[in-house]
Motif scaffolding. Structure first.
Motif, PDB file in Angstrom:
ATOM      1  N   ASP A  36       0.685  -1.437   0.185  1.00 39.74           N
ATOM      2  CA  ASP A  36      -0.020   0.384   0.245  1.00 39.74           C
ATOM      3  C   ASP A  36       1.122   1.543   0.212  1.00 39.74           C
ATOM      4  O   ASP A  36       1.395   1.865   0.718  1.00 39.74           O
ATOM      5  CB  ASP A  36      -0.911   0.544   1.442  1.00 39.74           C
ATOM      6  N   ASP A  37       1.134   1.932  -1.314  1.00 44.43           N
ATOM      7  CA  ASP A  37       1.902   2.750  -1.533  1.00 44.43           C
ATOM      8  C   ASP A  37       1.511   4.250   0.012  1.00 44.43           C
ATOM      9  O   ASP A  37       2.248   5.024  -0.231  1.00 44.43           O
ATOM     10  CB  ASP A  37       2.854   3.048  -2.308  1.00 44.43           C
ATOM     11  N   ALA A  38       0.523   4.324   0.475  1.00 45.13           N
ATOM     12  CA  ALA A  38       0.121   5.349   0.993  1.00 45.13           C
ATOM     13  C   ALA A  38       0.400   5.056   2.274  1.00 45.13           C
ATOM     14  O   ALA A  38       0.508   5.990   2.797  1.00 45.13           O
ATOM     15  CB  ALA A  38      -1.610   5.851   1.088  1.00 45.13           C
ATOM     16  N   CYS A  39       1.485   3.878   2.895  1.00 46.54           N
ATOM     17  CA  CYS A  39       1.213   3.302   3.894  1.00 46.54           C
ATOM     18  C   CYS A  39       2.741   3.845   4.239  1.00 46.54           C
ATOM     19  O   CYS A  39       3.231   3.245   3.668  1.00 46.54           O
ATOM     20  CB  CYS A  39       0.899   1.510   4.082  1.00 46.54           C
ATOM     21  N   HIS A  40       3.160   4.689   6.100  1.00 44.53           N
ATOM     22  CA  HIS A  40       4.005   4.543   5.736  1.00 44.53           C
ATOM     23  C   HIS A  40       5.576   3.311   5.085  1.00 44.53           C
ATOM     24  O   HIS A  40       6.591   3.699   5.174  1.00 44.53           O
ATOM     25  CB  HIS A  40       4.089   5.108   6.914  1.00 44.53           C
ATOM     26  N   ALA A  41       4.587   2.051   5.321  1.00 46.41           N
ATOM     27  CA  ALA A  41       5.396   0.583   5.320  1.00 46.41           C
ATOM     28  C   ALA A  41       5.377   0.534   4.235  1.00 46.41           C
ATOM     29  O   ALA A  41       6.802   0.077   3.906  1.00 46.41           O
ATOM     30  CB  ALA A  41       4.472  -0.436   6.319  1.00 46.41           C
ATOM     31  N   SER A  42       5.388   1.427   3.466  1.00 44.29           N
ATOM     32  CA  SER A  42       5.503   0.854   1.299  1.00 44.29           C
ATOM     33  C   SER A  42       6.996   1.913   1.232  1.00 44.29           C
ATOM     34  O   SER A  42       7.549   1.134   0.850  1.00 44.29           O
ATOM     35  CB  SER A  42       5.119   1.761   0.631  1.00 44.29           C
ATOM     36  N   LYS A  43       8.099   2.011   2.556  1.00 44.99           N
ATOM     37  CA  LYS A  43       8.876   2.988   2.636  1.00 44.99           C
ATOM     38  C   LYS A  43       9.471   2.205   3.466  1.00 44.99           C
ATOM     39  O   LYS A  43      11.397   2.423   3.552  1.00 44.99           O
ATOM     40  CB  LYS A  43       9.423   4.354   2.392  1.00 44.99           C
ATOM     41  N   GLY A  44       9.299   0.537   3.648  1.00 48.23           N
ATOM     42  CA  GLY A  44      10.011  -0.308   4.635  1.00 48.23           C
ATOM     43  C   GLY A  44      10.391  -0.334   5.492  1.00 48.23           C
ATOM     44  O   GLY A  44       9.942   1.317   6.588  1.00 48.23           O
ATOM     45  N   ARG A  45      11.289  -1.329   6.760  1.00 46.20           N
ATOM     46  CA  ARG A  45      11.121  -1.162   7.964  1.00 46.20           C
ATOM     47  C   ARG A  45      12.470  -0.607   8.404  1.00 46.20           C
ATOM     48  O   ARG A  45      13.319  -0.427   8.441  1.00 46.20           O
ATOM     49  CB  ARG A  45      11.003  -2.613   7.915  1.00 46.20           C
TER      50      ARG A  45
ATOM     51  N   ILE B 130      -2.987  11.676   1.221  1.00 49.20           N
ATOM     52  CA  ILE B 130      -2.173  11.144   0.130  1.00 49.20           C
ATOM     53  C   ILE B 130      -2.255  11.121  -2.037  1.00 49.20           C
ATOM     54  O   ILE B 130      -2.055  10.152  -2.235  1.00 49.20           O
ATOM     55  CB  ILE B 130      -3.056   9.588   0.011  1.00 49.20           C
ATOM     56  N   GLU B 131      -2.311  12.058  -2.095  1.00 47.26           N
ATOM     57  CA  GLU B 131      -1.755  12.172  -3.065  1.00 47.26           C
ATOM     58  C   GLU B 131      -1.113  11.765  -3.966  1.00 47.26           C
ATOM     59  O   GLU B 131      -1.039  11.703  -5.352  1.00 47.26           O
ATOM     60  CB  GLU B 131      -2.521  14.275  -3.473  1.00 47.26           C
ATOM     61  N   TYR B 132      -0.071  11.869  -3.088  1.00 45.32           N
ATOM     62  CA  TYR B 132       1.403  11.243  -3.042  1.00 45.32           C
ATOM     63  C   TYR B 132       1.368   9.953  -3.710  1.00 45.32           C
ATOM     64  O   TYR B 132       1.765   9.361  -5.031  1.00 45.32           O
ATOM     65  CB  TYR B 132       2.080  11.551  -2.351  1.00 45.32           C
ATOM     66  N   ALA B 133      -0.059   9.231  -2.958  1.00 50.12           N
ATOM     67  CA  ALA B 133       0.659   7.771  -3.652  1.00 50.12           C
ATOM     68  C   ALA B 133      -0.268   7.446  -5.293  1.00 50.12           C
ATOM     69  O   ALA B 133      -1.247   8.417  -5.508  1.00 50.12           O
ATOM     70  CB  ALA B 133      -1.162   6.777  -2.730  1.00 50.12           C
ATOM     71  N   THR B 134      -0.410   6.133  -5.513  1.00 53.33           N
ATOM     72  CA  THR B 134      -0.860   5.364  -7.239  1.00 53.33           C
ATOM     73  C   THR B 134      -2.206   5.608  -7.175  1.00 53.33           C
ATOM     74  O   THR B 134      -2.915   5.133  -5.709  1.00 53.33           O
ATOM     75  CB  THR B 134       0.102   4.313  -7.520  1.00 53.33           C
TER      76      THR B 134
ATOM     77  N   GLU C 237      -3.903   3.385  -7.731  1.00 54.00           N
ATOM     78  CA  GLU C 237      -4.803   2.028  -7.643  1.00 54.00           C
ATOM     79  C   GLU C 237      -4.278   2.316  -6.337  1.00 54.00           C
ATOM     80  O   GLU C 237      -5.792   1.505  -5.176  1.00 54.00           O
ATOM     81  CB  GLU C 237      -3.395   0.783  -7.687  1.00 54.00           C
ATOM     82  N   TRP C 238      -4.166   2.559  -4.755  1.00 52.59           N
ATOM     83  CA  TRP C 238      -4.218   2.407  -3.323  1.00 52.59           C
ATOM     84  C   TRP C 238      -4.483   3.646  -2.741  1.00 52.59           C
ATOM     85  O   TRP C 238      -5.354   4.203  -2.109  1.00 52.59           O
ATOM     86  CB  TRP C 238      -2.470   2.716  -2.996  1.00 52.59           C
ATOM     87  N   ARG C 239      -4.813   5.189  -4.058  1.00 55.61           N
ATOM     88  CA  ARG C 239      -5.561   6.095  -3.726  1.00 55.61           C
ATOM     89  C   ARG C 239      -7.135   5.906  -3.730  1.00 55.61           C
ATOM     90  O   ARG C 239      -7.659   6.921  -2.690  1.00 55.61           O
ATOM     91  CB  ARG C 239      -4.841   7.234  -4.401  1.00 55.61           C
ATOM     92  N   ASN C 240      -7.613   5.576  -4.411  1.00 56.82           N
ATOM     93  CA  ASN C 240      -8.832   5.576  -5.008  1.00 56.82           C
ATOM     94  C   ASN C 240      -9.637   4.090  -3.460  1.00 56.82           C
ATOM     95  O   ASN C 240     -10.985   4.031  -3.883  1.00 56.82           O
ATOM     96  CB  ASN C 240      -8.332   4.927  -6.466  1.00 56.82           C
ATOM     97  N   LYS C 241      -9.071   3.569  -3.164  1.00 59.74           N
ATOM     98  CA  LYS C 241      -9.639   2.482  -1.875  1.00 59.74           C
ATOM     99  C   LYS C 241      -9.946   3.145  -0.981  1.00 59.74           C
ATOM    100  O   LYS C 241      -9.685   4.109  -0.626  1.00 59.74           O
ATOM    101  CB  LYS C 241      -8.217   1.830  -2.045  1.00 59.74           C
ATOM    102  N   LYS C 242     -11.403   2.634  -1.039  1.00 53.34           N
ATOM    103  CA  LYS C 242     -11.882   3.570  -0.080  1.00 53.34           C
ATOM    104  C   LYS C 242     -11.977   2.658   1.517  1.00 53.34           C
ATOM    105  O   LYS C 242     -12.942   1.942   1.697  1.00 53.34           O
ATOM    106  CB  LYS C 242     -13.722   3.129  -0.015  1.00 53.34           C
ATOM    107  N   TRP C 243     -10.803   3.000   2.082  1.00 49.17           N
ATOM    108  CA  TRP C 243     -10.046   2.544   3.434  1.00 49.17           C
ATOM    109  C   TRP C 243     -10.481   4.032   4.340  1.00 49.17           C
ATOM    110  O   TRP C 243      -9.891   3.856   5.006  1.00 49.17           O
ATOM    111  CB  TRP C 243      -9.336   2.303   3.452  1.00 49.17           C
TER     112      TRP C 243
END
Length: 172
Positions: free
Chosen positions: A49-58, A153-157, A159-165
């Motif tokens: 999930d590239d909106a998630c901080h974990a997308s940048k790794g541990r 989270i405008e920076y996200a792609t 696919e992930w930005r559009n999820k209704k989360w």
DNA sequence: AGACTGATTGGCT
DNA sequence: GCCAATCAGTCTT
């Protein structure tokens, strides 16, 4: 009744939805206890999930997201707001729910302010803490819940930005 | 060691 | 609608 570890070990989408209507309890250092009804949450789910901080790794910052569900993830944003997140899911499965709003206090920055959050809450157990926990009060109906895209989270792609989360409890 | 960024908010144009 | 406030984390030099 205080929510226990089994609740937070569920998938982040389940927890984000289920937290609506629950009560966040804060016991301050002077003994004062305040309760806040949770009305808005957002789910952040995994390294993919590239909106998630974990997308940048541990990293030192995201480390706590890899723990088993039930601990607090706080971080400072824009140099002035502490964001309150609850880690969910299994160990090594980085997920967290952002508490975006409680009743009468809209916006995650204001939530952090009214709770007097700071770095010392990083990694604290929401299951065992004597100063911050969540109580299981009620189950709300699906018809009163609105799902939309996540905020800021405008920076996200796409696919992930559009999820209704993002989950919002429509009161009244 | 320095530069850039951001899960926001409140105030002003 | 636009923009400043304000700083830890992360990446670049």
């Amino acid at each position: 009744m205080r929510l226990c570890v089994d609740f937070f070990r569920q998938d982040v989408l389940v927890v984000a939805r289920s937290l609506l209507g629950k009560v966040l309890v804060r016991c301050f250092s002077d003994g004062r206890v305040e309760r806040f009804l949770i009305v808005e949450t957002e789910a952040y789910r995994g390294e993919e999930d590239d909106a998630c901080h974990a997308s940048k790794g541990r990293t030192a910052r995201t480390e706590v997201m890899y723990h088993e569900g039930g601990v607090v993830y706080v971080y400072l944003i824009y140099g002035m707001y502490w964001m309150l997140n609850i880690v969910t899911g299994q160990k090594d499965e980085p997920q967290a729910v952002l508490i975006r709003g409680v009743k009468n206090i809209s916006g995650p920055g204001r939530v952090g302010k009214v709770l007097h959050l700071d770095k010392s809450f990083y990694g604290e157990s929401i299951v065992n803490s004597s100063r911050l926990w969540i109580e299981d009060t009620q189950e709300i109906e699906d018809g009163t819940v609105c799902r939309t895209e996540r905020i800021g989270i405008e920076y996200a792609t796409d696919e992930w930005r559009n999820k209704k989360w993002r989950f919002e409890w429509l009161l009244t």
